[in-house]
Design a protein around this motif. Structure first.
Motif, PDB file in Angstrom:
ATOM      1  N   PHE A   1       0.846  -1.190   0.000  1.00 44.90           N
ATOM      2  CA  PHE A   1       0.000   0.000   0.000  1.00 44.90           C
ATOM      3  C   PHE A   1       0.889   1.250   0.000  1.00 44.90           C
ATOM      4  CE2 PHE A   1      -2.414  -3.390   1.888  1.00 44.90           C
ATOM      5  CZ  PHE A   1      -3.730  -3.194   1.500  1.00 44.90           C
TER       6      PHE A   1
ATOM      7  N   GLN B   1      -0.353   3.947   1.513  1.00 44.32           N
ATOM      8  CA  GLN B   1      -1.031   4.680   2.575  1.00 44.32           C
ATOM      9  C   GLN B   1      -1.303   3.732   3.732  1.00 44.32           C
ATOM     10  OE1 GLN B   1      -4.484   4.692  -0.358  1.00 44.32           O
ATOM     11  NE2 GLN B   1      -5.571   5.131   1.548  1.00 44.32           N
ATOM     12  N   GLU B   2      -1.702   4.271   4.865  1.00 45.41           N
ATOM     13  CA  GLU B   2      -2.092   3.437   5.998  1.00 45.41           C
ATOM     14  C   GLU B   2      -3.338   2.637   5.624  1.00 45.41           C
ATOM     15  OE1 GLU B   2      -0.889   2.751   9.045  1.00 45.41           O
ATOM     16  OE2 GLU B   2       0.936   3.819   8.511  1.00 45.41           O
ATOM     17  N   TYR B   3      -3.417   1.423   6.115  1.00 47.06           N
ATOM     18  CA  TYR B   3      -4.558   0.576   5.773  1.00 47.06           C
ATOM     19  C   TYR B   3      -5.127  -0.079   7.025  1.00 47.06           C
ATOM     20  CZ  TYR B   3      -1.212  -3.255   6.261  1.00 47.06           C
ATOM     21  OH  TYR B   3      -0.275  -4.131   6.758  1.00 47.06           O
ATOM     22  N   ASN B   4      -6.345  -0.540   6.886  1.00 40.21           N
ATOM     23  CA  ASN B   4      -7.041  -1.232   7.966  1.00 40.21           C
ATOM     24  C   ASN B   4      -7.146  -2.708   7.608  1.00 40.21           C
ATOM     25  OD1 ASN B   4      -8.808  -2.228   9.893  1.00 40.21           O
ATOM     26  ND2 ASN B   4     -10.086  -0.397   9.913  1.00 40.21           N
ATOM     27  N   THR B   5      -6.641  -3.574   8.475  1.00 40.40           N
ATOM     28  CA  THR B   5      -6.670  -5.014   8.174  1.00 40.40           C
ATOM     29  C   THR B   5      -8.104  -5.532   8.029  1.00 40.40           C
ATOM     30  OG1 THR B   5      -6.519  -5.519  10.543  1.00 40.40           O
ATOM     31  CG2 THR B   5      -4.457  -5.482   9.295  1.00 40.40           C
TER      32      THR B   5
ATOM     33  N   ASP C   1     -10.468  -4.130   6.439  1.00 40.83           N
ATOM     34  CA  ASP C   1     -10.859  -3.952   5.036  1.00 40.83           C
ATOM     35  C   ASP C   1     -10.385  -5.134   4.202  1.00 40.83           C
ATOM     36  OD1 ASP C   1     -12.098  -1.519   5.514  1.00 40.83           O
ATOM     37  OD2 ASP C   1     -10.264  -0.361   5.158  1.00 40.83           O
TER      38      ASP C   1
ATOM     39  N   LYS D   1       0.502  -7.369   9.683  1.00 39.91           N
ATOM     40  CA  LYS D   1       1.009  -6.081   9.207  1.00 39.91           C
ATOM     41  C   LYS D   1       2.527  -6.136   9.129  1.00 39.91           C
ATOM     42  CE  LYS D   1      -2.308  -2.423  10.054  1.00 39.91           C
ATOM     43  NZ  LYS D   1      -2.471  -1.049  10.569  1.00 39.91           N
TER      44      LYS D   1
ATOM     45  N   ASN E   1       4.152  -0.240   4.962  1.00 38.52           N
ATOM     46  CA  ASN E   1       2.747  -0.339   4.559  1.00 38.52           C
ATOM     47  C   ASN E   1       2.474  -1.588   3.727  1.00 38.52           C
ATOM     48  OD1 ASN E   1       1.834   1.980   5.868  1.00 38.52           O
ATOM     49  ND2 ASN E   1       2.337   3.304   4.132  1.00 38.52           N
TER      50      ASN E   1
ATOM     51  N   LEU F   1     -10.090  -3.979  -2.775  1.00 41.27           N
ATOM     52  CA  LEU F   1      -9.382  -2.968  -1.985  1.00 41.27           C
ATOM     53  C   LEU F   1      -9.381  -1.609  -2.691  1.00 41.27           C
ATOM     54  CD1 LEU F   1      -6.380  -5.092  -0.651  1.00 41.27           C
ATOM     55  CD2 LEU F   1      -8.242  -4.119   0.698  1.00 41.27           C
TER      56      LEU F   1
ATOM     57  N   TYR G   1      -8.321   2.227  -1.605  1.00 37.75           N
ATOM     58  CA  TYR G   1      -6.870   2.031  -1.668  1.00 37.75           C
ATOM     59  C   TYR G   1      -6.466   2.008  -3.154  1.00 37.75           C
ATOM     60  CZ  TYR G   1      -7.642   0.625   3.166  1.00 37.75           C
ATOM     61  OH  TYR G   1      -8.017   0.596   4.483  1.00 37.75           O
TER      62      TYR G   1
ATOM     63  N   VAL H   1      -2.936   0.183  -4.270  1.00 32.77           N
ATOM     64  CA  VAL H   1      -2.559  -1.114  -3.713  1.00 32.77           C
ATOM     65  C   VAL H   1      -2.078  -2.018  -4.848  1.00 32.77           C
ATOM     66  CG1 VAL H   1      -4.906  -2.027  -3.932  1.00 32.77           C
ATOM     67  CG2 VAL H   1      -3.323  -3.031  -2.274  1.00 32.77           C
TER      68      VAL H   1
END
Length: 291
Positions: free
Chosen positions: A49, A51-55, A57, A74, A78, A103, A108, A111
């Protein structure tokens, strides 16, 4: 608290055996235990990624793609490492495409798939065997310790209580078809160490009561000893359970895999310490006296 646990011996044993037998039946019906990725191997998909991501998602997209059991870790820069069950090449490619597309739809935009590797089982037969040996050695040392501190009947009862706790944990995952990974082995080892404390507490009070009430029958001694330690055992197990439950609710998936069997083990351990260990001691004492 007046439990009179000796009168409830038959009901307690029937309940414990019913759960264990249900686990055995479901194991055979389901073609064995539901072994997870750690036992069966799988594929490692690395996502990159910008950018910061949320697992969560990633988990949502994988669930929509019917990817089966997965685990997400993680990584640095990223990156996310997604572990999937072992699948044919075409099916894996289709899941990867759905993963990237899903994603991007979640925002995202940049990605990308950084790599795909196939891996073997990380929890080998040797590791499982070592875990079994560890539990066996722990039980043997506990038997010797309790025998030396109290008596042989107490030691055997404590070991039976531990076996009960492990059997209930295995039955639980068998009944609900929960995947078994290395975290489950860690949970079993944790409960073996934790559960023995409440059982030893009962036998410690039993030893004290035998000195104080020399004319009291074995049944009354057990009933009184468990009554004396009941709230301490319940409060200790309950406070630990609440803490683990909070970790389960707010923890990541890997934490949930560990805390769920721990919660089951805590309930099983409290039950065996209060409703089974003392009764087994009483039954063995009564059998020895008749012989």
């Amino acid at each position: 608290m007046k439990l009179n646990v000796i009168r409830k011996t038959k009901a307690s044993l029937i309940l414990a055996l019913a759960v264990i037998l249900a686990g055995i039946v479901m194991t055979f019906v389901g073609g064995g235990l539901n072994l997870g990725i750690d036992f069966t191997g799988g594929s490692l998909v690395t996502l990159s990624f910008e950018q910061e991501y949320n697992t969560q998602d990633i988990t949502d997209v994988l669930n929509a793609a019917n990817a089966g059991e997965t685990s997400i870790v993680k990584s640095e820069n990223n990156q996310a490492i997604v572990r999937l069950q072992l699948k044919p090449e075409e099916e894996l490619s289709a899941i990867n495409e759905q993963l990237i597309t899903g994603l991007k739809e979640k925002g995202y935009a940049k990605v990308s798939l950084a790599g795909v590797d196939r891996v073997g089982a990380t929890t080998s037969k040797e590791l499982v065997w070592n875990a079994f040996i560890s539990v066996a050695i722990a039980c043997a040392l506990i038997l010797i310790y309790v025998w030396a501190r109290f008596e042989l009947h107490s030691g055997i009862s404590a070991i039976l209580a531990l076996i009960h706790d492990v059997a209930i944990m295995i039955s639980f995952v068998a009944i609900f078809r929960i995947p078994i990974n290395s975290s489950f082995i860690a949970a079993i080892l944790t409960i073996v160490g934790y559960s023995i404390n409440s059982t030893i507490l009962v036998f410690d009070r039993l030893r004290e009561n035998k000195k104080l009430y020399t004319s009291m029958s074995d049944a009354d001694l057990i009933n009184k000893s468990i009554d004396d330690t009941f709230w301490r055992s319940v409060n200790t197990s309950l406070t630990t359970f609440i803490t683990v439950f909070i970790l389960y609710i707010f923890g990541v998936e890997s934490i949930k895999e560990f805390t769920l069997p721990i919660m089951v083990g805590l309930i099983a351990g409290a039950f065996s310490s209060i409703m089974l260990a003392g009764q087994w001691w009483y039954l063995m004492k009564r059998t020895t006296k008749k012989a």
